[in-house]
Scaffold this motif. Structure first.
Motif, PDB file in Angstrom:
ATOM      1  N   ALA A 709       0.846  -1.202   0.000  1.00  0.00           N
ATOM      2  CA  ALA A 709       0.000   0.000   0.000  1.00  0.00           C
ATOM      3  C   ALA A 709       0.876   1.245   0.000  1.00  0.00           C
ATOM      4  O   ALA A 709       0.595   2.218  -0.707  1.00  0.00           O
ATOM      5  CB  ALA A 709      -0.903   0.002   1.235  1.00  0.00           C
ATOM      6  N   GLU A 710       1.974   1.198   0.769  1.00  0.00           N
ATOM      7  CA  GLU A 710       2.874   2.358   0.809  1.00  0.00           C
ATOM      8  C   GLU A 710       3.602   2.531  -0.522  1.00  0.00           C
ATOM      9  O   GLU A 710       3.867   3.648  -0.957  1.00  0.00           O
ATOM     10  CB  GLU A 710       3.882   2.215   1.951  1.00  0.00           C
ATOM     11  N   VAL A 711       3.953   1.407  -1.166  1.00  0.00           N
ATOM     12  CA  VAL A 711       4.606   1.498  -2.486  1.00  0.00           C
ATOM     13  C   VAL A 711       3.647   2.188  -3.465  1.00  0.00           C
ATOM     14  O   VAL A 711       4.050   3.065  -4.235  1.00  0.00           O
ATOM     15  CB  VAL A 711       4.991   0.094  -3.008  1.00  0.00           C
ATOM     16  N   ALA A 712       2.378   1.801  -3.408  1.00  0.00           N
ATOM     17  CA  ALA A 712       1.394   2.398  -4.328  1.00  0.00           C
ATOM     18  C   ALA A 712       1.311   3.907  -4.101  1.00  0.00           C
ATOM     19  O   ALA A 712       1.291   4.695  -5.050  1.00  0.00           O
ATOM     20  CB  ALA A 712       0.032   1.748  -4.118  1.00  0.00           C
ATOM     21  N   LEU A 715       4.483   5.489  -5.446  1.00  0.00           N
ATOM     22  CA  LEU A 715       4.498   5.516  -6.916  1.00  0.00           C
ATOM     23  C   LEU A 715       3.526   6.574  -7.442  1.00  0.00           C
ATOM     24  O   LEU A 715       3.741   7.159  -8.500  1.00  0.00           O
ATOM     25  CB  LEU A 715       4.142   4.140  -7.485  1.00  0.00           C
ATOM     26  N   ALA A 716       2.452   6.809  -6.695  1.00  0.00           N
ATOM     27  CA  ALA A 716       1.507   7.848  -7.122  1.00  0.00           C
ATOM     28  C   ALA A 716       2.200   9.206  -7.096  1.00  0.00           C
ATOM     29  O   ALA A 716       2.044  10.026  -8.002  1.00  0.00           O
ATOM     30  CB  ALA A 716       0.292   7.856  -6.206  1.00  0.00           C
ATOM     31  N   ARG A 717       2.993   9.440  -6.043  1.00  0.00           N
ATOM     32  CA  ARG A 717       3.729  10.721  -5.969  1.00  0.00           C
ATOM     33  C   ARG A 717       4.698  10.832  -7.138  1.00  0.00           C
ATOM     34  O   ARG A 717       4.849  11.878  -7.759  1.00  0.00           O
ATOM     35  CB  ARG A 717       4.529  10.790  -4.668  1.00  0.00           C
ATOM     36  N   PHE A 718       5.372   9.723  -7.408  1.00  0.00           N
ATOM     37  CA  PHE A 718       6.339   9.703  -8.505  1.00  0.00           C
ATOM     38  C   PHE A 718       5.619   9.944  -9.839  1.00  0.00           C
ATOM     39  O   PHE A 718       6.043  10.750 -10.648  1.00  0.00           O
ATOM     40  CB  PHE A 718       7.055   8.352  -8.501  1.00  0.00           C
ATOM     41  N   ALA A 719       4.514   9.226 -10.022  1.00  0.00           N
ATOM     42  CA  ALA A 719       3.761   9.340 -11.276  1.00  0.00           C
ATOM     43  C   ALA A 719       3.282  10.776 -11.465  1.00  0.00           C
ATOM     44  O   ALA A 719       3.264  11.306 -12.575  1.00  0.00           O
ATOM     45  CB  ALA A 719       2.575   8.395 -11.252  1.00  0.00           C
ATOM     46  N   ARG A 868      -5.140   1.265  -9.121  1.00  0.00           N
ATOM     47  CA  ARG A 868      -5.928   1.838 -10.219  1.00  0.00           C
ATOM     48  C   ARG A 868      -5.864   3.364 -10.169  1.00  0.00           C
ATOM     49  O   ARG A 868      -5.823   4.025 -11.195  1.00  0.00           O
ATOM     50  CB  ARG A 868      -7.375   1.354 -10.135  1.00  0.00           C
ATOM     51  N   ARG A 869      -5.818   3.907  -8.959  1.00  0.00           N
ATOM     52  CA  ARG A 869      -5.713   5.371  -8.859  1.00  0.00           C
ATOM     53  C   ARG A 869      -4.363   5.842  -9.385  1.00  0.00           C
ATOM     54  O   ARG A 869      -4.264   6.893 -10.018  1.00  0.00           O
ATOM     55  CB  ARG A 869      -5.892   5.809  -7.404  1.00  0.00           C
ATOM     56  N   VAL A 870      -3.314   5.053  -9.134  1.00  0.00           N
ATOM     57  CA  VAL A 870      -1.989   5.434  -9.631  1.00  0.00           C
ATOM     58  C   VAL A 870      -2.000   5.426 -11.155  1.00  0.00           C
ATOM     59  O   VAL A 870      -1.506   6.357 -11.805  1.00  0.00           O
ATOM     60  CB  VAL A 870      -0.908   4.458  -9.110  1.00  0.00           C
ATOM     61  N   LEU A 871      -2.604   4.378 -11.733  1.00  0.00           N
ATOM     62  CA  LEU A 871      -2.652   4.303 -13.202  1.00  0.00           C
ATOM     63  C   LEU A 871      -3.434   5.472 -13.770  1.00  0.00           C
ATOM     64  O   LEU A 871      -3.096   6.013 -14.814  1.00  0.00           O
ATOM     65  CB  LEU A 871      -3.289   2.984 -13.635  1.00  0.00           C
ATOM     66  N   LEU A 971      -4.086  12.776  -4.811  1.00  0.00           N
ATOM     67  CA  LEU A 971      -3.161  11.638  -4.675  1.00  0.00           C
ATOM     68  C   LEU A 971      -3.626  10.755  -3.529  1.00  0.00           C
ATOM     69  O   LEU A 971      -4.077  11.247  -2.500  1.00  0.00           O
ATOM     70  CB  LEU A 971      -1.748  12.145  -4.370  1.00  0.00           C
ATOM     71  N   PRO A 972      -3.488   9.435  -3.688  1.00  0.00           N
ATOM     72  CA  PRO A 972      -3.881   8.559  -2.570  1.00  0.00           C
ATOM     73  C   PRO A 972      -3.017   8.863  -1.351  1.00  0.00           C
ATOM     74  O   PRO A 972      -1.836   9.187  -1.482  1.00  0.00           O
ATOM     75  CB  PRO A 972      -3.627   7.151  -3.106  1.00  0.00           C
TER      76      PRO A 972
END
Length: 1354
Positions: A709-712, A715-719, A868-871, A971-972
């Motif tokens: 969950a933390e990786v997601a 990655l959202a911040r990165f994305a 899915r939110r990251v995508l 962002l999540p």
């Protein structure tokens, strides 16, 4: 017991390695209770509740240990409701801050009005003789009337000043109405919005009238003039407090309440407080034992009044000279003197009475808001006690409940008596030593007794305000803090109570002390306060309290658990609080935290996981959205220090480290905004960012949902910072790495950003490479992969080989697509514009996109949602595909338009059948028809015209590029910090009490299991032909796998589409039925029970390698997902599905999984971590896997080519031996299992060809016994865990039962009905773990349970 010891012992218990029953275990011993793999006798018994009693032989002990594993996994706090919700962190608003005094006030002006008219008695008073004469302890007749009046006024002024020295005092003696009016308006003018006190002494005028008028004088003192209370109120306004010391004072209160009701109907309630000496029908006491102004004396000189009144009622009244009371030595403010201590005890007693009797809000308003009001009300309680003894009832507005008979007055009387008994000695000899009263010690003992027996449901401890008073004294302070800590530990309700008593300013002040022994308990108390209420962060920073905690965090002599608390306190201080972040950053918090993270060596027994976790969270919160701290962190080499923490054994530590790395990524977005800049600096930034991303990708497939969950979120911040580049890469550059994070790639539909063409970008099966058209434009190839420079997709590439990509969108029309012009056209518009901000390496971007896709189809629904939110941030939107059952190989798309493209089933299978994706883009011109043909087999491509205002997802459209802070809010959010805060709200000093009950249940199960095992081992010939139950599971595709529960008559079955049903076969009732997941591609591999001797969990392994673990699965609708992860990472080139095979070993806590991959993964479910990847050293994949249920670390694997291998994960070489027993016809191994008993290497292996081989893997390479059970149609094998039985099933509806000597004991004809309908082949067989029971499932959805002739005993 010193607090350090108390906390150390309590805390170390709570966080040392404790197993479920509270027994400490050593690291090495938990992995395998049977240390020696061959003999169990040398092992030490670890774990709770052993069966072995003194009278049982050693053999029973060793077998009980071997057969009944003590390991328990997946029952930590993190497994409780991860999917449902996230516990919130410390609250910063709402109910919690109710304890804060709403707005502190002070009384700025005091008006003293005395109407005494000395020597003239009012007409309505008939005085007795002797009569009460003293006013302010002055006898008015001992001097001239005018002088007496002035003296009394001056004395009253001094008495009030003792309670509020800073106020402005104005005295009006025997005034007229005009003088009072002037006095009131002057006071209000001076006080502004502060409170004004109006004190009225009406002993020289008539009683107030029924209309509520008080009497004053005319100028010549010939008449009494009435003043209506409404006038007085209009002059003084609010806030105000009135003291009326006159007979029938209740009249004024009644009139005032009427006035309030009349005015308040329109306006808000007014802040007026009234204290009146008696009820409307009462006159003041005239007895000479009281002063005339007994009410005023109680309010302004309570100690003197209380002692005088007490002396007349005490045993001391004959021996004590009253005049001594006026000569009590000491100062009221000095607690080390007699007068000071009496005052201190009196304050504690009255505060305690008020806190215990008054409603919470009223207590806050009268006793905590204004110092003078609080003092007057404390003293008012004394007035009520004393005056009621003279049949007079003082009243107040707001009204208080009666307190004159409260039992705390007895404690006061006793303390007063002890002090008074010393008085003669102390007065005679000024040097005599004063003996402090035992009052506070006794009250602390009473509090301690409450702590031993009290709870949330009982009455709160009445001594809490006294504990507060005791904090003022150095001699009792330590004990009081320890007891207070124990109280706060009882739960948030206790913290709330303590805060509402007013503990906060005291513990804030104590942070300025340097006393070393107070440090641990103060850190503990602040931990408890901040776990409840985050808003205190502001006060801490304002008072510089943060430095206290940074010093403590850095002190090596404190226990790691306590330093973890300091890290928690600091994390709350910096959480979303810029001033806190700045202050802590300046105080060097970053370096302190990194120093201790660096000092911790992985798996070091000294390093407390909780400490590491909170160091990470504290840093993560410190540099969250705070660029300066992020820069300092990067300069201090934080990414490199965090990297090793990502492989720590505790998921919480890994998740916290991931969170810290994710918040550190933020700094690069802001850095990237500036164009140009220093080249070296830029290089350095890119390098750091790459290292962070690589660290994050290394845990993207961690075994714990907490970490993923933390990786997601990271990655959202990165994305968010790189969405343009990621979008381009996703659109144009699709090059899966061989060790990719995805086992199968979802298909993409891409809409180019600029040109009007749509180009499908295709998913390529694993192991093939796509050549990138972006290559000439960007720096590429850090990982050394070859990239063609001209950007063409050559026809010889795997893309164009229809054989490799069976039924994929490329297999027909690859030639069209190899025209790089189209691709380049699409990409140029998408990429070239963005090269000004230095992008990272493309290979890394594609790994990120892969990781994002993997997260979007995570076994945990919560993480899949995050994925899915990251995508969607990088413009890819998932469209849930409904699976189409197409009969043909593929269906052609309708030629009319693009949204309705159809799906080919084989392409869908190859894709892992997961959610296809579409890119979201602004509307553009429709694609040219000529390209539609090239896409006709892409599964359900859905192009959504995404209008700027369309509401289809809560995210701002990334492609429209409305960059800036606005869309950051979408962002999540990370959950690990809030979730971790929950730990400190729970009791930390006491162990949870349900462990005894659990041990008892466990012992009962162990005893039952041992009895049943003994029966199994000595069981006579078992034919198992007695069908005791048959259940039509109603599975459309038949039963694929089944499981019998050990201690209840329950069978669990699942079908190919992962529907799980739970059935009670004694009562023939369906208990529960649920779907393992809702993804389109289904397929089950195995069901296992985890923790079967405790609260068992159901482990469901899907054939794609995903593991999901359920609790409460036997109760309809109550099943909850405890954890989920993908157990197989990366699979062979050209392979469609993984066909996972898994087995669970309770002894070691390991889950072994393999399939169409070249290795076996060993997962430690306690650490939720992949601990070993064991190469199979075979070209064939594994078709059967079995872990020993007796010897930890042993497992056997059967291969597709009939080969059998035995592994021992504890040995360095891992592989013990290898054999190829199935020689007649080379077919796959269908089933494999360890023979019952303690011999470690005896194995039974069954091949699809129908032969069953008995092997001793350590001694013989060949089988020592072969059974030809079923010719060419063996479908299932089961080996009993303890009884000498094996069973095999065939496609010809037969089940045969053999013993270990190879003799056939019986045959079961699998005919569930007498009708001659076709019955499917036997799909699965499973034995009961401890009884001679066999469950069989067939392709016709029927599950039967077989026993011997007699029904088995449970």
């Amino acid at each position: 017991m010193a607090l350090g010891d108390l906390m150390a012992s309590r805390l170390s218990q709570s966080s040392a390695a404790l197993d479920e029953f509270g027994n400490e275990y050593l690291d090495g011993e938990r992995i395998n209770n049977v240390r020696d793999s061959d003999t169990a006798s040398s092992s030490s018994y670890v774990g709770g509740g052993g069966v072995a009693a003194d009278n049982v032989t050693t053999m029973t002990t060793t077998t009980s240990m071997a057969y009944l594993p003590q390991t328990i996994v997946l029952c930590e706090l993190r497994h409780d409701g991860f999917e449902d919700c996230v516990p919130s962190g410390p609250s910063d608003t709402g109910l919690v801050s109710k304890w804060r005094p709403r707005d502190r006030m002070k009384t700025g002006c005091v008006a003293l009005v005395l109407c005494l008219n000395i020597s003239v008695d009012p007409p309505d008073v008939i005085k007795i003789s002797p009569c009460a004469r003293m006013e302010c302890w002055v006898d008015p007749f001992s001097m001239a009337p005018q002088k007496a009046l002035e003296t009394i006024g001056r004395t009253l002024n001094q008495q009030y000043e003792r309670w509020q020295p800073r106020a402005k005092y104005k005295i009006s003696l025997d005034p007229t109405i005009d003088e009072v009016k002037k006095l009131c308006t002057t006071c209000r003018k001076y006080a502004k919005s502060e409170r004004v006190l109006f004190h009225y002494n009406g002993h020289g005028v008539p009683k107030p009238t029924a209309n509520g008028e008080i009497w004053l004088f005319n100028k010549s003192y010939t008449q009494y003039i009435p003043l209506p209370i409404s006038d007085l109120d209009s002059w003084l306004k609010t806030p105000s407090i009135y003291v009326f010391d006159c007979s029938a004072a209740g009249m004024i209160v009644n009139a005032f309440i009427e006035l309030q009701d009349w005015t308040a109907s329109g306006t808000s309630t007014r802040d007026c407080i009234l204290l009146a000496a008696c009820e409307a029908h009462e006159t003041l006491p005239q007895s000479a034992e009281f002063p005339a102004d007994v009410f005023t004396s109680c309010l302004t000189t309570p100690i003197k009044m209380a002692l005088r009144w007490f002396c007349t009622r005490s045993l001391l009244h004959e021996s004590l000279d009253y005049s001594l009371i006026d000569r009590i030595p000491g100062r009221q403010t000095d607690r080390k003197t007699l007068l000071g201590e009496l005052n201190w005890i009196f304050t504690a007693v009255t505060d305690t009475i008020a806190w215990n009797v008054l409603p919470h809000d009223l207590f806050q308003r009268l006793f905590r808001q204004d110092l003078l009001v609080a003092s007057l009300f404390r003293n008012f309680l004394l007035a009520e006690r004393i005056m009621r003894s003279a049949n007079c009832s003082p009243i107040s507005y707001p009204m208080l409940p009666p307190t004159h008979q409260h039992h705390m007055w007895d404690a006061w009387d006793m303390a007063a008596e002890i002090c008074l008994s010393q008085l003669p000695t102390l007065v005679e000899d000024p040097n005599a030593e004063f003996q402090p009263s035992p009052f506070f010690t006794e009250q602390l003992t009473a509090f301690e007794v409450w702590l031993d027996h009290g709870s949330k449901d009982k009455k709160p401890p009445e001594q809490l305000p006294i504990v507060l008073q005791v904090l003022l004294s150095q001699c009792h302070r330590f004990r009081a803090l320890v007891l207070l800590g124990r109280f706060l530990d009882m739960g948030p309700w206790a913290v709330d109570l303590a805060l509402s008593v007013g503990i906060f300013p005291y513990v804030l002040k104590l942070l300025q002390t340097t006393t070393p022994e107070l440090r641990q308990i103060l850190v503990f108390i602040w931990t408890k306060i901040l776990a409840l209420d985050k808003s205190c962060q502001v006060d801490l920073v304002k008072d510089g309290g943060h430095t206290y905690f940074i010093r403590f965090l850095d002190s090596v002599e404190a226990y790691p658990e306590q330093r973890a608390m300091a890290a928690f306190v600091l994390a709350v201080i910096v959480d979303g609080h810029r001033k806190g972040q700045e202050a802590c950053s300046e105080a060097g918090l970053i370096h302190v935290c990194l120093k201790h993270l660096q000092g911790s060596t992985p798996n070091d027994a000294q390093t407390e996981p909780l400490f590491l976790q909170w160091l990470c969270l504290c840093l993560g919160k410190l540099w969250e959205d705070y660029t300066e701290a992020q820069v300092s962190g990067v300069q201090a080499d934080a990414p490199a220090i965090f990297a090793p923490l990502l492989s720590e054994p505790q998921p919480e530590v890994r998740a916290a480290a991931t969170f810290a790395l994710g918040t550190l990524l933020d700094g690069f977005d802001s850095a990237r905004d500036g164009v140009g800049g220093d080249e070296d600096c830029d290089e350095e930034k890119v390098r750091t960012e790459v290292s962070i991303i690589k660290s994050l990708l290394s845990v993207a497939s961690d075994g714990s949902p907490l970490v993923r969950a933390e990786v997601a979120v990271a990655l959202a911040r990165f994305a968010f910072g790189h969405k343009k580049h990621l979008k381009s890469v996703a659109a144009a550059y699709w090059k899966p790495q061989s060790n990719s994070l995805l086992t199968s790639l979802p298909s993409f539909a891409v809409k180019s950003s600029g040109s009007g063409y749509t180009t499908p970008t295709h998913c390529i099966p694993h192991g093939s490479r796509v050549l990138s058209p972006v290559a000439p434009l960007l720096r590429v190839g850090v990982d050394g992969q070859s990239i063609s420079r001209d950007g063409r997709v050559s026809t010889s590439s795997p893309l164009a080989t229809p054989g490799v990509i069976h039924g994929s969108p490329l297999s027909d029309d690859s030639s069209q697509l190899s025209d790089s012009g189209i691709l380049n056209d699409a990409v140029t518009n998408g990429v070239v514009n963005h090269t000004r901000s230095r992008p990272l390496d493309n290979a890394l971007y594609s790994q990120c996109v892969l990781a994002m896709c993997a997260l979007a189809k995570d076994p945990s629904p919560r993480i899949a949602g995050l994925g899915r939110r990251v995508l969607s941030i990088i413009g890819i939107e998932q469209v849930v595909a409904k699976s189409v059952k197409s009969t043909g190989e593929s269906t052609t798309a309708p030629t009319t338009g693009y949204p309705g493209l159809a799906r080919s089933s084989s392409w869908f299978d190859m894709n892992g059948g997961h959610l296809p994706l579409t890119f979201r883009t602004p509307p553009v011109s429709p694609p040219r028809p000529s390209y539609l043909t090239g896409m006709r087999r892409v599964c359900s491509l859905e192009f959504r015209p995404h209008l700027p205002h369309s509401q289809d997802s809560g995210l701002a459209d990334p492609l429209l590029g409305s960059s800036g802070a606005s869309d950051r809010s979408f962002l999540p959010q990370s959950a690990i910090y809030n979730w971790s805060c929950g730990h400190f709200s729970k009791p930390l000093l006491t162990a949870v009490d349900d462990s005894e009950e659990m041990i008892a249940r466990r012992e009962e199960k162990e005893k039952l299991a041992m009895d049943l095992i003994a029966k199994c081992q000595h069981s006579s010939i078992s034919k198992l032909h007695n069908q005791i139950a048959s259940w039509d599971t109603k599975f459309e595709t038949g039963t694929k796998t089944a499981l019998l529960q050990p201690f209840s008559p329950i069978v669990i079955a699942a079908d190919e589409s992962e529907r799980i049903r739970v059935w009670n076969y004694e009562e023939a009732t369906l208990l529960n039925s649920f779907d393992n997941h809702s993804y389109p591609d289904k397929g089950i591999s195995k069901l296992c029970l985890v923790n079967e001797l405790d609260e068992s969990l159901l482990l469901v392994a899907s054939s794609d390698g995903n593991i999901r673990i359920w609790k409460d699965y036997t109760v309809r609708g109550r099943q909850r997902l405890v954890s989920g992860f993908s157990s197989i990472q990366g699979h062979r080139p050209g392979v469609r599905s993984v066909n996972a095979v898994v087995d669970w070993q309770q002894q070691s806590g390991y889950l072994f999984s393999s399939g169409e991959v070249s290795s076996i993964m060993a997962w430690d479910l306690d650490k939720e971590q992949l601990v070993n990847t064991i190469p199979t050293s075979s070209d064939c994949s594994i078709s059967a896997l079995s872990a020993s249920q007796v010897h930890a670390g042993h497992f056997a694997a059967g291969f597709m080519d009939g080969c059998v291998k035995l592994f021992d994960i504890r040995t360095p070489e891992l592989l013990v031996s290898s054999s190829r027993p199935h020689t007649q016809r080379v077919e796959r191994v269908v089933g494999i299992g360890f023979q019952p008993g303690l011999e470690p290497a005896k194995i039974v292996s069954a091949s699809q060809a129908g032969d069953i081989q008995f092997l001793d893997m350590r001694n013989l390479k060949e089988a020592y016994l072969t059974i030809d059970a079923h010719r060419g149609s063996l479908t299932a094998l089961a080996v009993h865990r303890h009884a000498p039985l094996i069973a095999s099933g065939s496609a010809k509806q037969l089940i045969k039962v053999f013993n270990l000597e190879g003799e056939q004991l019986g045959t079961i004809r699998y005919l569930s009905t007498f009708m001659a309908q076709k019955i499917g082949s036997v799909r699965c067989l499973t034995f009961h773990p401890y009884q001679v029971l066999l469950a069989a499932g067939a392709a016709d959805a029927c599950v039967s349970v077989y026993a011997d002739e007699i029904a088995p005993t449970r």
